[in-house]
Design a protein around this motif. Structure first.
Motif, mmCIF file in Angstrom:
data_model
loop_
_atom_site.group_PDB
_atom_site.id
_atom_site.type_symbol
_atom_site.label_atom_id
_atom_site.label_comp_id
_atom_site.label_asym_id
_atom_site.label_seq_id
_atom_site.Cartn_x
_atom_site.Cartn_y
_atom_site.Cartn_z
ATOM 1 N N PRO A 4 -21.101 22.494 -17.568
ATOM 2 C CA PRO A 4 -19.877 22.649 -16.760
ATOM 3 C C PRO A 4 -18.670 23.121 -17.561
ATOM 4 O O PRO A 4 -17.877 23.923 -17.064
ATOM 5 C CB PRO A 4 -19.668 21.237 -16.189
ATOM 6 C CG PRO A 4 -21.037 20.660 -16.107
ATOM 7 C CD PRO A 4 -21.757 21.194 -17.295
ATOM 8 N N MET A 5 -18.498 22.653 -18.802
ATOM 9 C CA MET A 5 -17.352 23.073 -19.605
ATOM 10 C C MET A 5 -17.456 24.554 -19.978
ATOM 11 O O MET A 5 -16.463 25.284 -19.932
ATOM 12 C CB MET A 5 -17.261 22.224 -20.875
ATOM 13 C CG MET A 5 -16.803 20.809 -20.646
ATOM 14 S SD MET A 5 -15.141 20.705 -19.934
ATOM 15 C CE MET A 5 -15.535 20.120 -18.298
ATOM 16 N N TYR A 6 -18.656 24.990 -20.345
ATOM 17 C CA TYR A 6 -18.842 26.403 -20.663
ATOM 18 C C TYR A 6 -18.642 27.267 -19.413
ATOM 19 O O TYR A 6 -18.032 28.343 -19.477
ATOM 20 C CB TYR A 6 -20.238 26.633 -21.244
ATOM 21 C CG TYR A 6 -20.468 25.991 -22.586
ATOM 22 C CD1 TYR A 6 -19.417 25.782 -23.471
ATOM 23 C CD2 TYR A 6 -21.738 25.593 -22.987
ATOM 24 C CE1 TYR A 6 -19.629 25.186 -24.705
ATOM 25 C CE2 TYR A 6 -21.955 24.994 -24.230
ATOM 26 C CZ TYR A 6 -20.898 24.793 -25.075
ATOM 27 O OH TYR A 6 -21.107 24.207 -26.294
ATOM 28 N N ALA A 7 -19.152 26.812 -18.281
ATOM 29 C CA ALA A 7 -18.977 27.562 -17.038
ATOM 30 C C ALA A 7 -17.507 27.663 -16.666
ATOM 31 O O ALA A 7 -17.036 28.714 -16.203
ATOM 32 C CB ALA A 7 -19.767 26.894 -15.913
ATOM 33 N N ALA A 8 -16.757 26.573 -16.861
ATOM 34 C CA ALA A 8 -15.328 26.603 -16.555
ATOM 35 C C ALA A 8 -14.597 27.591 -17.457
ATOM 36 O O ALA A 8 -13.711 28.329 -16.997
ATOM 37 C CB ALA A 8 -14.747 25.202 -16.714
ATOM 38 N N ALA A 9 -14.943 27.625 -18.734
ATOM 39 C CA ALA A 9 -14.304 28.573 -19.652
ATOM 40 C C ALA A 9 -14.605 30.015 -19.249
ATOM 41 O O ALA A 9 -13.723 30.886 -19.292
ATOM 42 C CB ALA A 9 -14.767 28.308 -21.081
#
Length: 460
Positions: A309-314
């Motif tokens: 999720p953090m990579y997708a948000a970035a």
């Protein structure tokens, strides 16, 4: 004699041909903006683009309305094209206002002025209008990519929310790292033996211990019951507490009382700041995860195994809208993973990465690829096939050198997959949008989107 000279903003606009396009450049300022107007008729009338009319308006709702009314005095809004430079955040209010009116807005990088040339806001605005006229109306190609104009497409709802959150998270992580480095330095000066029992002096249990027993003397003279109160579950053990008190009694930390007093105060303040930042980071992570998991774009990215999720948000916050990129190559360049090749005859041939692109996304995509390789996914199989082909085998060490080339290929294919999935979704939604609005009276909106004039739409 009264001065009858009127400013450029007070000049009366002369009406133009009903089907002629108007090209507008806006020089962005903090409190006021200057717009310049260029078209075929205006160039014929004024002979040079620097003599074309300009209009000054304020950074306010009334100023934006006056700017739009001045455009209407020249031509219908459907026939105007607007260009502005991306100067920090001052252009965002005007950009949002114009996009809400479905006006075609273009953006470009801030241009470097030629040395010795007199700089005025009017000249800059008219220069932007002339750039837009040359590239859109005349089809002039420029060699410098920084002079290419790009259509401004508003980000998706999820990307608009994530952009500010991820930027704030990035700043919080950097600030938290600074606090941790300072706390580590204080620990090395005040109680360097602490890391023999607690490897990381910035873990929650270590911070609790340092806050309640800030000096080695306080640890050495503390009762076993007081030390057990900072324990979490069974860590540290009784034996570790005994060892910790022995080390504290023989610590080589600073013995200067004045210096100790200053370090203790600084340590307590840094611990409170670090905990507050960590609390904010937890709240941000929860909100970011919720946004990613409940939006369609995030679900598509999460379907790729190594993306969390953090990579997708970035990725979503950086892309904004996939229509901003013509193809996967432009997305690779924006992410900082586009190859650059230098070749001269047969004696020199070298390939390297471009130095441009987003620094944050370059790190994010490297971490995504590294997790993909380590987790044993299909990307790991691809990496194993690429290593013997792209890397040099060292007979002495019995290993391959230059594995970064294989990692770069994996990252390039990951970016291509991201672009393909996002672009396919955008095309499907565009087709659904056109089908839903086929029988509705929204010809003006569709006309602005595809850039067709009113007469052409009527004839169709």
């Amino acid at each position: 004699m009264a001065n009858r000279t009127k400013s450029h903003s007070e000049l009366k606009a002369l009406p133009m041909l009903p089907n002629e396009s108007l090209y507008i450049g806006v020089d962005i300022g903090k409190f006021k903006h200057v717009s310049g107007f260029v078209s075929k008729t205006l160039l014929e009338r004024h002979k040079h683009f620097e003599h074309c009319p300009a209009f000054l308006f304020e950074q306010s709702r009334e100023g934006f309305r006056a700017f739009v009314e001045r455009i209407r005095a020249y031509c219908p809004l459907e026939q105007c094209f607007i260009l502005m430079e991306q100067t920090g955040h001052y252009h965002k209010a005007l950009l949002q206002y114009l996009l809400e009116l479905d006006l075609p807005v273009y953006v470009m990088h801030v241009q470097r002025r030629e040395s010795g040339m007199i700089k005025t806001d009017k000249r800059d605005a008219l220069g932007l209008a002339n750039q837009l006229y040359n590239q859109l109306a005349l089809g002039v190609q420029v060699s410098d990519k920084l002079q290419i104009v790009h259509r401004a497409i508003p980000p998706s709802e999820a990307a608009a929310q994530l952009k500010g959150l991820m930027r704030h998270r990035y700043e919080l992580v950097n600030e938290a790292t600074q606090r941790k480095n300072k706390l580590t330095a204080i620990c090395d000066e005040l109680f360097p033996e602490l890391v023999q029992v607690l490897k990381n002096p910035n873990l929650p249990i270590a911070l609790d211990l340092r806050e309640q027993f800030p000096t080695p003397q306080a640890v050495a003279t503390a009762s076993p019951l007081a030390l057990r109160q900072v324990r979490r579950r069974n860590h540290p053990s009784e034996a570790e507490f005994v060892l910790l008190q022995q080390l504290a009694a023989q610590s080589i930390g600073t013995k200067d009382v004045a210096r100790q007093r200053g370090l203790v105060l600084e340590q307590s303040l840094l611990i409170k700041e670090l905990r507050l930042m960590q609390e904010h980071l937890e709240r941000l992570d929860m909100e970011v995860t919720r946004i990613v998991e409940h939006c369609r774009e995030g679900q598509i990215l999460l379907s790729i195994p190594p993306i969390s999720p953090m990579y997708a948000a970035a990725i979503l916050a950086t892309i904004g809208h996939i229509a901003n990129f013509e193809d996967a190559g432009h997305l690779k360049s924006y992410f900082g993973w586009a190859p650059k090749r230098a070749q001269t005859g047969v004696s020199f041939d070298r390939t390297s990465l471009t130095k441009g692109g987003s620094r944050e996304m370059k790190k994010v995509m490297y971490l995504v690829a590294w997790h993909a390789i380590k987790d044993g996914t299909e990307w790991a199989s691809l990496y194993k096939r690429l290593v013997p082909r792209l890397c040099t085998y060292d007979e002495r060490t019995q290993t391959y050198k230059g594995r970064g080339k294989a990692v770069g290929h994996v990252i390039g294919r990951l970016i291509t997959l991201i672009y393909a999935l996002r672009h396919r979704k955008m095309m499907r939604h565009s087709a659904i949008f056109l089908l839903e609005h086929r029988h509705q009276n929204q010809c003006s909106i569709i006309q602005r989107c595809i850039g067709v004039t009113a007469q052409a739409t009527t004839s169709l």
